[in-house]
Design a protein around this motif. Structure first.
Motif, PDB file in Angstrom:
ATOM      1  N   PHE A 102      10.079   3.078 -20.755  1.00 56.11           N
ATOM      2  CA  PHE A 102       9.738   4.305 -21.549  1.00 56.11           C
ATOM      3  C   PHE A 102       9.671   5.520 -20.952  1.00 56.11           C
ATOM      4  CE2 PHE A 102       8.030   0.837 -24.159  1.00 56.11           C
ATOM      5  CZ  PHE A 102       8.967   0.740 -25.090  1.00 56.11           C
ATOM      6  N   SER A 103      10.120   5.469 -19.389  1.00 56.31           N
ATOM      7  CA  SER A 103      10.031   6.794 -18.608  1.00 56.31           C
ATOM      8  C   SER A 103      11.429   7.434 -19.105  1.00 56.31           C
ATOM      9  CB  SER A 103      10.216   6.396 -17.116  1.00 56.31           C
ATOM     10  OG  SER A 103      11.367   5.713 -16.802  1.00 56.31           O
ATOM     11  N   ILE A 104      11.509   9.038 -18.750  1.00 57.24           N
ATOM     12  CA  ILE A 104      12.563   9.611 -19.119  1.00 57.24           C
ATOM     13  C   ILE A 104      13.168  10.343 -18.120  1.00 57.24           C
ATOM     14  CG2 ILE A 104      11.727   9.901 -21.690  1.00 57.24           C
ATOM     15  CD1 ILE A 104      10.692  12.658 -20.942  1.00 57.24           C
ATOM     16  N   ALA A 105      14.582  10.873 -18.426  1.00 56.83           N
ATOM     17  CA  ALA A 105      15.236  11.640 -17.335  1.00 56.83           C
ATOM     18  C   ALA A 105      15.973  12.544 -18.221  1.00 56.83           C
ATOM     19  CB  ALA A 105      16.085  10.709 -16.526  1.00 56.83           C
ATOM     20  N   ALA A 106      16.375  13.589 -17.748  1.00 57.26           N
ATOM     21  CA  ALA A 106      17.185  14.706 -18.204  1.00 57.26           C
ATOM     22  C   ALA A 106      18.758  14.115 -18.108  1.00 57.26           C
ATOM     23  CB  ALA A 106      16.798  16.111 -17.773  1.00 57.26           C
ATOM     24  N   HIS A 107      19.651  14.702 -19.084  1.00 54.19           N
ATOM     25  CA  HIS A 107      20.856  14.537 -18.792  1.00 54.19           C
ATOM     26  C   HIS A 107      21.399  14.885 -17.370  1.00 54.19           C
ATOM     27  CE1 HIS A 107      20.745  18.914 -19.976  1.00 54.19           C
ATOM     28  NE2 HIS A 107      22.032  18.881 -19.201  1.00 54.19           N
ATOM     29  N   THR A 108      20.726  15.581 -16.653  1.00 50.23           N
ATOM     30  CA  THR A 108      21.032  16.098 -15.350  1.00 50.23           C
ATOM     31  C   THR A 108      20.601  15.036 -14.279  1.00 50.23           C
ATOM     32  OG1 THR A 108      18.831  17.039 -15.261  1.00 50.23           O
ATOM     33  CG2 THR A 108      20.592  18.697 -15.819  1.00 50.23           C
ATOM     34  N   GLY A 109      20.099  14.008 -14.765  1.00 50.91           N
ATOM     35  CA  GLY A 109      19.421  13.003 -13.749  1.00 50.91           C
ATOM     36  C   GLY A 109      18.039  13.221 -13.420  1.00 50.91           C
ATOM     37  N   ARG A 113       8.023  13.766 -16.759  1.00 52.44           N
ATOM     38  CA  ARG A 113       6.981  13.216 -17.581  1.00 52.44           C
ATOM     39  C   ARG A 113       6.720  13.762 -18.900  1.00 52.44           C
ATOM     40  NH1 ARG A 113       2.814  15.643 -14.549  1.00 52.44           N
ATOM     41  NH2 ARG A 113       4.358  16.500 -12.997  1.00 52.44           N
ATOM     42  N   MET A 114       6.673  13.141 -19.745  1.00 55.87           N
ATOM     43  CA  MET A 114       6.854  13.344 -21.338  1.00 55.87           C
ATOM     44  C   MET A 114       5.261  14.014 -21.613  1.00 55.87           C
ATOM     45  SD  MET A 114       7.171  11.436 -24.803  1.00 55.87           S
ATOM     46  CE  MET A 114       5.311  11.097 -24.930  1.00 55.87           C
ATOM     47  N   GLN A 115       5.288  14.862 -22.606  1.00 58.84           N
ATOM     48  CA  GLN A 115       3.972  15.528 -22.999  1.00 58.84           C
ATOM     49  C   GLN A 115       3.820  15.562 -24.337  1.00 58.84           C
ATOM     50  OE1 GLN A 115       4.907  19.560 -21.113  1.00 58.84           O
ATOM     51  NE2 GLN A 115       4.108  18.663 -19.028  1.00 58.84           N
ATOM     52  N   ARG A 116       5.085  15.494 -25.098  1.00 61.67           N
ATOM     53  CA  ARG A 116       4.923  15.645 -26.645  1.00 61.67           C
ATOM     54  C   ARG A 116       6.057  15.080 -27.278  1.00 61.67           C
ATOM     55  NH1 ARG A 116       3.647  21.231 -29.760  1.00 61.67           N
ATOM     56  NH2 ARG A 116       2.848  21.703 -27.655  1.00 61.67           N
ATOM     57  N   CYS A 117       5.836  14.557 -28.293  1.00 67.29           N
ATOM     58  CA  CYS A 117       6.947  14.012 -29.057  1.00 67.29           C
ATOM     59  C   CYS A 117       7.003  14.478 -30.425  1.00 67.29           C
ATOM     60  CB  CYS A 117       6.659  12.550 -29.398  1.00 67.29           C
ATOM     61  SG  CYS A 117       8.057  11.486 -30.044  1.00 67.29           S
ATOM     62  N   VAL A 118       8.382  14.952 -30.688  1.00 68.94           N
ATOM     63  CA  VAL A 118       8.663  15.817 -32.193  1.00 68.94           C
ATOM     64  C   VAL A 118       9.605  15.203 -32.870  1.00 68.94           C
ATOM     65  CG1 VAL A 118       9.216  18.111 -33.215  1.00 68.94           C
ATOM     66  CG2 VAL A 118       7.543  17.783 -30.985  1.00 68.94           C
ATOM     67  N   LEU A 119       9.368  15.089 -34.202  1.00 66.38           N
ATOM     68  CA  LEU A 119      10.276  14.585 -35.103  1.00 66.38           C
ATOM     69  C   LEU A 119      10.829  15.659 -36.075  1.00 66.38           C
ATOM     70  CD1 LEU A 119      11.609  11.802 -36.035  1.00 66.38           C
ATOM     71  CD2 LEU A 119      10.001  11.655 -37.659  1.00 66.38           C
ATOM     72  N   ASP A 120      11.878  15.878 -36.573  1.00 70.26           N
ATOM     73  CA  ASP A 120      12.328  16.912 -37.315  1.00 70.26           C
ATOM     74  C   ASP A 120      12.538  16.402 -38.712  1.00 70.26           C
ATOM     75  OD1 ASP A 120      15.090  16.028 -37.491  1.00 70.26           O
ATOM     76  OD2 ASP A 120      15.738  17.616 -36.271  1.00 70.26           O
ATOM     77  N   GLU A 121      13.028  17.122 -39.633  1.00 67.50           N
ATOM     78  CA  GLU A 121      13.099  16.575 -41.075  1.00 67.50           C
ATOM     79  C   GLU A 121      14.238  15.609 -41.339  1.00 67.50           C
ATOM     80  OE1 GLU A 121      15.144  20.696 -40.760  1.00 67.50           O
ATOM     81  OE2 GLU A 121      13.394  19.847 -40.195  1.00 67.50           O
ATOM     82  N   TYR A 126      12.585  14.398 -30.607  1.00 69.55           N
ATOM     83  CA  TYR A 126      12.674  15.241 -29.351  1.00 69.55           C
ATOM     84  C   TYR A 126      11.402  15.008 -28.660  1.00 69.55           C
ATOM     85  CZ  TYR A 126      15.519  18.008 -32.859  1.00 69.55           C
ATOM     86  OH  TYR A 126      16.224  18.453 -33.554  1.00 69.55           O
ATOM     87  N   LEU A 127      11.554  15.319 -27.241  1.00 64.68           N
ATOM     88  CA  LEU A 127      10.449  15.220 -26.211  1.00 64.68           C
ATOM     89  C   LEU A 127      10.456  16.597 -25.630  1.00 64.68           C
ATOM     90  CD1 LEU A 127      11.460  11.727 -24.744  1.00 64.68           C
ATOM     91  CD2 LEU A 127       9.850  12.261 -26.624  1.00 64.68           C
ATOM     92  N   GLU A 128       9.008  17.046 -25.330  1.00 69.62           N
ATOM     93  CA  GLU A 128       8.691  17.977 -24.728  1.00 69.62           C
ATOM     94  C   GLU A 128       8.146  17.345 -23.218  1.00 69.62           C
ATOM     95  OE1 GLU A 128       5.978  22.081 -24.457  1.00 69.62           O
ATOM     96  OE2 GLU A 128       5.292  20.629 -25.664  1.00 69.62           O
ATOM     97  N   ALA A 129       8.523  17.896 -22.037  1.00 69.16           N
ATOM     98  CA  ALA A 129       8.298  17.444 -20.831  1.00 69.16           C
ATOM     99  C   ALA A 129       8.039  18.432 -19.810  1.00 69.16           C
ATOM    100  CB  ALA A 129       9.114  16.286 -20.390  1.00 69.16           C
ATOM    101  N   ASP A 130       7.458  18.126 -18.686  1.00 69.57           N
ATOM    102  CA  ASP A 130       7.321  19.031 -17.676  1.00 69.57           C
ATOM    103  C   ASP A 130       8.546  19.844 -17.253  1.00 69.57           C
ATOM    104  OD1 ASP A 130       8.520  16.687 -16.504  1.00 69.57           O
ATOM    105  OD2 ASP A 130       7.234  16.806 -14.607  1.00 69.57           O
TER     106      ASP A 130
END
Length: 180
Positions: A102-109, A113-121, A126-130
């Motif tokens: 469950f760690s994350i990496a951007a498409h850039t590689g 570190r994830m900070q928030r998770c968002v779900l749209d309608e 989506y994830l907000e991260a550092d």
């Protein structure tokens, strides 16, 4: 940013920026958009003719990824030597890949570190991260669902049209530049 890019900036500090020529889709793929393609319509929500050509050259993609960042106005760009090439976004400035732990990496590689998770309608996650804000890649939604089910990620509901303003990014720097 690459040292050679920093040197080019120092040598030629006043090169005009470039708008509309580079796009990032919702799966983290870069697109080259020449004048003909740009005239066919916008990158996001346009037609297949307005998307452009997918970039596939490995070294070019690595160079773009290393030199991709945002300006003070939330416009994302690729620093190509002394010239800023502003990026048209289909969705968000970052596309997140989710690993088995469950760690994350951007498409850039770049790892983040994830900070928030968002779900749209529409059910997009989506994830907000550092490193910034981004959409979870469609291929990783199974892992993301596992993280949500395990209570590791707790999505906050938010309307999709609110995301750019709330998280400070511009989907179309070209349109913003034209409007003044």
């Amino acid at each position: 940013m690459d040292d050679i890019v920093k040197q080019a900036l120092a040598k030629w500090p006043n090169v005009p920026s470039c708008y509309g020529w580079l796009g990032l889709d919702a799966r983290g793929q870069w697109y080259m958009r020449d004048d003909r393609v740009q005239a066919a319509g916008p990158f996001a929500g346009g037609t297949p003719a307005s998307r452009g050509s997918v970039l596939r050259h490995e070294k070019l993609l690595e160079f773009i990824d290393r030199n991709y960042e945002a300006d003070a106005h939330g416009q994302w760009f690729f620093q190509n030597g002394p010239q800023r090439v502003y990026v048209e976004l289909e969705a968000t400035p970052l596309i997140w890949r989710v690993n088995a732990d469950f760690s994350i990496a951007a498409h850039t590689g770049r790892a983040a570190r994830m900070q928030r998770c968002v779900l749209d309608e529409q059910g997009h996650l989506y994830l907000e991260a550092d490193l910034g804000f981004g959409l979870v890649h469609t291929l990783d939604m199974g892992l993301a669902a596992d993280a949500v089910e395990q209570g590791l990620w707790v999505p906050q509901e938010m309307a999709a049209h609110e995301l750019p303003g709330r998280f400070g990014y511009v989907c179309s720097p070209a349109a913003r530049q034209k409007s003044g």
